[in-house]
Write a protein that holds these residues in place. Structure first.
Motif, PDB file in Angstrom:
ATOM      1  N   THR A 136      45.813  36.437  49.497  1.00  0.00           N
ATOM      2  CA  THR A 136      44.744  35.976  48.553  1.00  0.00           C
ATOM      3  C   THR A 136      45.387  35.730  46.983  1.00  0.00           C
ATOM      4  O   THR A 136      44.922  34.533  46.395  1.00  0.00           O
ATOM      5  CB  THR A 136      43.850  37.225  48.312  1.00  0.00           C
ATOM      6  OG1 THR A 136      43.484  37.557  49.665  1.00  0.00           O
ATOM      7  CG2 THR A 136      42.693  36.753  47.401  1.00  0.00           C
ATOM      8  N   LEU A 137      46.310  36.295  46.774  1.00  0.00           N
ATOM      9  CA  LEU A 137      47.001  36.126  45.477  1.00  0.00           C
ATOM     10  C   LEU A 137      47.725  34.602  45.508  1.00  0.00           C
ATOM     11  O   LEU A 137      47.717  34.125  44.601  1.00  0.00           O
ATOM     12  CB  LEU A 137      47.960  37.379  44.927  1.00  0.00           C
ATOM     13  CG  LEU A 137      47.247  38.626  44.650  1.00  0.00           C
ATOM     14  CD1 LEU A 137      48.505  39.708  44.051  1.00  0.00           C
ATOM     15  CD2 LEU A 137      46.323  38.470  43.659  1.00  0.00           C
ATOM     16  N   ALA A 177      45.029  32.008  45.114  1.00  0.00           N
ATOM     17  CA  ALA A 177      44.913  31.938  43.860  1.00  0.00           C
ATOM     18  C   ALA A 177      45.551  31.304  42.937  1.00  0.00           C
ATOM     19  O   ALA A 177      45.180  30.417  42.167  1.00  0.00           O
ATOM     20  CB  ALA A 177      44.418  33.366  43.371  1.00  0.00           C
ATOM     21  N   ASP A 198      44.621  27.486  41.123  1.00  0.00           N
ATOM     22  CA  ASP A 198      44.406  27.540  39.579  1.00  0.00           C
ATOM     23  C   ASP A 198      45.524  28.496  38.790  1.00  0.00           C
ATOM     24  O   ASP A 198      45.097  29.763  38.754  1.00  0.00           O
ATOM     25  CB  ASP A 198      43.073  27.509  39.101  1.00  0.00           C
ATOM     26  CG  ASP A 198      42.920  27.136  37.719  1.00  0.00           C
ATOM     27  OD1 ASP A 198      43.564  27.483  36.828  1.00  0.00           O
ATOM     28  OD2 ASP A 198      41.616  26.778  37.334  1.00  0.00           O
ATOM     29  N   LEU A 251      46.410  28.839  35.755  1.00  0.00           N
ATOM     30  CA  LEU A 251      45.776  29.389  34.409  1.00  0.00           C
ATOM     31  C   LEU A 251      44.829  30.340  34.715  1.00  0.00           C
ATOM     32  O   LEU A 251      44.778  31.505  34.236  1.00  0.00           O
ATOM     33  CB  LEU A 251      45.212  28.164  33.538  1.00  0.00           C
ATOM     34  CG  LEU A 251      44.522  28.732  32.280  1.00  0.00           C
ATOM     35  CD1 LEU A 251      45.701  29.343  31.401  1.00  0.00           C
ATOM     36  CD2 LEU A 251      44.133  27.467  31.451  1.00  0.00           C
ATOM     37  N   ALA A 252      44.090  30.010  35.604  1.00  0.00           N
ATOM     38  CA  ALA A 252      42.829  31.037  36.005  1.00  0.00           C
ATOM     39  C   ALA A 252      43.599  32.373  36.737  1.00  0.00           C
ATOM     40  O   ALA A 252      42.848  33.562  36.442  1.00  0.00           O
ATOM     41  CB  ALA A 252      41.672  30.560  37.082  1.00  0.00           C
ATOM     42  N   ALA A 253      44.566  32.141  37.446  1.00  0.00           N
ATOM     43  CA  ALA A 253      45.191  33.204  38.178  1.00  0.00           C
ATOM     44  C   ALA A 253      45.992  33.921  36.981  1.00  0.00           C
ATOM     45  O   ALA A 253      45.693  35.291  37.286  1.00  0.00           O
ATOM     46  CB  ALA A 253      46.086  32.700  38.855  1.00  0.00           C
ATOM     47  N   GLN A 254      46.459  33.539  36.241  1.00  0.00           N
ATOM     48  CA  GLN A 254      47.232  34.300  35.114  1.00  0.00           C
ATOM     49  C   GLN A 254      46.137  35.038  34.214  1.00  0.00           C
ATOM     50  O   GLN A 254      46.348  36.161  33.934  1.00  0.00           O
ATOM     51  CB  GLN A 254      47.901  33.425  34.132  1.00  0.00           C
ATOM     52  CG  GLN A 254      49.290  32.953  34.728  1.00  0.00           C
ATOM     53  CD  GLN A 254      49.939  32.095  33.907  1.00  0.00           C
ATOM     54  OE1 GLN A 254      49.535  31.081  33.340  1.00  0.00           O
ATOM     55  NE2 GLN A 254      51.161  32.584  33.018  1.00  0.00           N
ATOM     56  N   SER A 255      45.031  34.472  34.077  1.00  0.00           N
ATOM     57  CA  SER A 255      44.029  35.161  33.329  1.00  0.00           C
ATOM     58  C   SER A 255      43.509  36.234  34.075  1.00  0.00           C
ATOM     59  O   SER A 255      42.840  37.125  33.305  1.00  0.00           O
ATOM     60  CB  SER A 255      42.719  33.852  33.024  1.00  0.00           C
ATOM     61  OG  SER A 255      43.381  32.856  32.324  1.00  0.00           O
ATOM     62  N   VAL A 256      43.562  36.402  35.242  1.00  0.00           N
ATOM     63  CA  VAL A 256      42.911  37.506  36.021  1.00  0.00           C
ATOM     64  C   VAL A 256      44.130  38.545  36.051  1.00  0.00           C
ATOM     65  O   VAL A 256      44.099  39.407  36.946  1.00  0.00           O
ATOM     66  CB  VAL A 256      42.220  37.184  37.284  1.00  0.00           C
ATOM     67  CG1 VAL A 256      41.032  36.625  36.935  1.00  0.00           C
ATOM     68  CG2 VAL A 256      42.959  36.598  38.317  1.00  0.00           C
ATOM     69  N   GLY A 257      45.217  38.370  35.565  1.00  0.00           N
ATOM     70  CA  GLY A 257      46.417  39.452  35.549  1.00  0.00           C
ATOM     71  C   GLY A 257      47.571  39.284  36.691  1.00  0.00           C
ATOM     72  O   GLY A 257      48.188  40.094  36.877  1.00  0.00           O
ATOM     73  N   ILE A 258      47.547  37.919  37.233  1.00  0.00           N
ATOM     74  CA  ILE A 258      48.441  37.579  38.296  1.00  0.00           C
ATOM     75  C   ILE A 258      49.788  36.925  37.716  1.00  0.00           C
ATOM     76  O   ILE A 258      49.458  36.299  36.901  1.00  0.00           O
ATOM     77  CB  ILE A 258      47.861  36.579  39.405  1.00  0.00           C
ATOM     78  CG1 ILE A 258      46.736  37.247  40.137  1.00  0.00           C
ATOM     79  CG2 ILE A 258      48.930  36.272  40.431  1.00  0.00           C
ATOM     80  CD1 ILE A 258      45.896  36.246  41.012  1.00  0.00           C
ATOM     81  N   ASN A 259      50.944  37.821  38.203  1.00  0.00           N
ATOM     82  CA  ASN A 259      52.116  37.345  37.631  1.00  0.00           C
ATOM     83  C   ASN A 259      52.617  35.868  38.401  1.00  0.00           C
ATOM     84  O   ASN A 259      52.926  36.071  39.658  1.00  0.00           O
ATOM     85  CB  ASN A 259      53.186  38.544  37.721  1.00  0.00           C
ATOM     86  CG  ASN A 259      54.319  38.247  37.071  1.00  0.00           C
ATOM     87  OD1 ASN A 259      54.724  37.248  36.863  1.00  0.00           O
ATOM     88  ND2 ASN A 259      55.301  39.206  36.672  1.00  0.00           N
TER      89      ASN A 259
END
Lengths: 251, 299
Positions: B164-165, B168, B172, B174-182
């Motif tokens: 899933t990560l 994600a 996207d 930017l959206a992935a980073q914004s929800v805390g994904i490194n």
């Protein structure tokens, strides 16, 4: 909660944000308004780390965040929505929340939580958020198949799923009808009542005036006014910025 | 019968190769480095069994591990760039690896004569399978067992949070980073796993081919590697397998009677598939996008 001090961001000669001082207190709904191009979105991008500041400092819960990466700030507890919705379109509604879930457990439980199915408590949290956004019956749909208003709601709860203490909402009412805006207002209040702090960037004045505890007004990257909705409404500089200097002079 | 067994071997190995590219594509990266990792796996595993007399499975594991380690190291700098620049960088990487083996001379005297990579002459005498009496059928069993293990692992992975990560991040960044994904962790882990699978495929290839040389690992191999998952569609693993059967079994072998016209038809068919099913052969929702668009236009 959030403290910006003399924060600036210049693009070439353009001062998109210029020496901005802004304090957002825990548990309040702070509005950030201003005409187009006044630096609202740049401010959000500075707080979340999309842009690095040209000058100034940013503190979140007392610690300096200006050098942190986007994901680190998110892990600290800052989450956002986007002006133009940015969901994971080919993921289901449920997976959108799953990807956003922040894991704090350690050991085997943390490993399971982080990489496998997830613990019951976290799943429950996601369920609550789905109920909150009225999306529980659409959990297995792809995010891209949702209607516009549903996508906005999903983006809102995806931000909340990170367990963020500070939510930055970048024009959440854009493109919504009156009824949807009414729902949104209730949801924003409810998120605050759950203990979150909210920074609301919005053009829709009725929503901003109705829901915000305090409002900061930007124009040309500078803060021109700050105070309660009533104070801001009566501020001469704000009226000038919105109506144009000539009209104010005429009044 | 031998023909079909041989074809099954090729399809199995190319499926592994396609799955290695599938991992990387999942995070939204287009990498032409898979051929390079395949070459590393082939040479390392080949040297393990011929020079140091390792058992086959250990040698294959070693090939996969070295390819994985190289992918890990190469991943950090190269995944900072994206899009076309990443394509260029990974193409360069594959060429560097190929040219490294073009120049690598490491011959060791054994009872049966000198063995090891011999520069431009290639690396022959990887005779582990023949000397241990493996039949073509048994080699097929080994290859398809590996394909099954990799397929099942990736299937499970895709359904875990890791998958899933990765998705994600691919959707996207930017959206992935914004929800805390490194981003770095997500991309490098996918790259490293892809490298390991390509290395495994290379090791198996070296042993059934018994002779490998730099020319086997040209840019065409990397192109095939990403063509499979793109053609098959990223949303399912079976799509990659289907695409390999389609390209290797039908286009390259089935249409052999057409001679040189085959290559032309190959190009045409890929274009047709891309037009009819732009998201791959097996995608969800299962609909013909051209028909769909036509209907929407008529309304």
């Amino acid at each position: 909660m959030l403290e910006l001090s003399k924060l600036s961001r210049h693009f070439g000669g353009v001062k998109a944000v210029d020496e901005l001082d802004l304090v957002v207190n825990k548990g309040e709904i702070m509005g950030l308004i201003g005409p187009n191009g006044s630096g609202k979105s740049t401010t959000v991008n500075l707080i979340t780390g999309v842009y690095r500041p040209s000058a100034g400092t940013m503190h979140f819960k007392g610690s300096d965040i200006s050098q942190l990466d986007l994901h680190q700030r998110s892990q600290l507890g800052i989450a956002r929505t986007f002006q133009n919705i940015r969901l994971f379109g080919n993921l289901t509604v449920w997976q959108n929340l799953w990807a956003a879930r922040v894991v704090r457990e350690t050991g085997w439980k943390g490993f399971r939580e982080r990489w496998l199915s997830g613990a019951a408590a976290a799943r429950e949290h996601s369920e609550e958020l789905l109920e909150f956004a009225d999306l529980a019956h659409k959990r297995d749909m792809l995010a891209s198949q949702l209607a516009f208003g549903e996508q906005r709601r999903l983006e809102l709860i995806r931000a909340a799923a990170t367990d963020a203490e500070l939510l930055l909402l970048d024009e959440p009412a854009a493109g919504m009808n009156a009824e949807e805006i009414h729902d949104l207002e209730a949801r924003i209040r409810s998120l605050r009542d759950q203990g979150r702090t909210i920074l609301l960037i919005e053009h829709h004045m009725e929503l901003v005036m109705g829901v915000c505890d305090r409002i900061t007004v930007l124009n040309f990257g500078r803060k021109i006014a700050e105070g309660t909705p009533l104070q801001v409404q009566q501020d001469a500089q704000v009226r000038a910025a919105y109506l144009g200097a000539d009209e104010t002079a005429a009044v | 019968m031998d023909f079909y067994l041989g074809l099954a071997q090729i399809i199995g190995i190319h499926t592994l190769l396609g799955l290695s590219a599938w991992c990387v594509l999942h995070t939204g990266q287009v990498s032409l480095a898979q051929g390079g990792f395949f070459a590393i796996g082939a040479y390392v595993a080949g040297m393990m069994t011929t020079i140091w007399h390792w058992p086959l499975l250990l040698a294959l594991a070693m090939g996969a591990m070295v390819a994985c380690a190289v992918a890990f190291v190469v991943g950090f700098p190269s995944l900072r760039i994206k899009g076309l620049m990443l394509v260029v960088a990974t193409t360069a990487f594959s060429e560097i690896i190929r040219l490294f083996f073009f120049n690598l001379k490491y011959r060791v005297e054994t009872e049966g004569g000198a063995v090891g990579p011999d520069g431009s002459l290639g690396f022959g005498g990887i005779r582990y399978l023949p000397t241990h009496g493996w039949s073509t059928f048994e080699v097929n069993v080994l290859i398809w067992a590996l394909v099954a293990v990799v397929l099942l692992s990736l299937w499970a992975l895709d359904r875990s949070r890791v998958g899933t990560l990765w998705r994600a991040v691919g959707e996207d960044e930017l959206a992935a980073q914004s929800v805390g994904i490194n981003l770095t962790t997500a991309k490098v882990s996918a790259f490293a796993l892809g490298g390991a699978i390509a290395g495994l495929a290379g090791g198996v290839y070296a042993h059934y081919a018994t002779h490998i040389e730099h020319g086997n690992f040209g840019i065409l191999l990397s192109t095939f590697a990403i063509a499979y998952p793109i053609l098959g569609g990223l949303s399912s693993l079976a799509g990659t397998l289907l695409a390999v059967v389609f390209i290797q079994g039908f286009l390259l072998e089935g249409l052999r009677f057409m001679g040189d016209w085959r290559s032309l038809l190959f190009g045409v068919l890929i274009v047709v598939v891309m037009l009819v099913r732009p998201n791959g052969l097996l995608t969800r929702p299962f609909k013909l996008s051209i028909l769909h668009k036509g209907r929407a236009g008529a309304e």
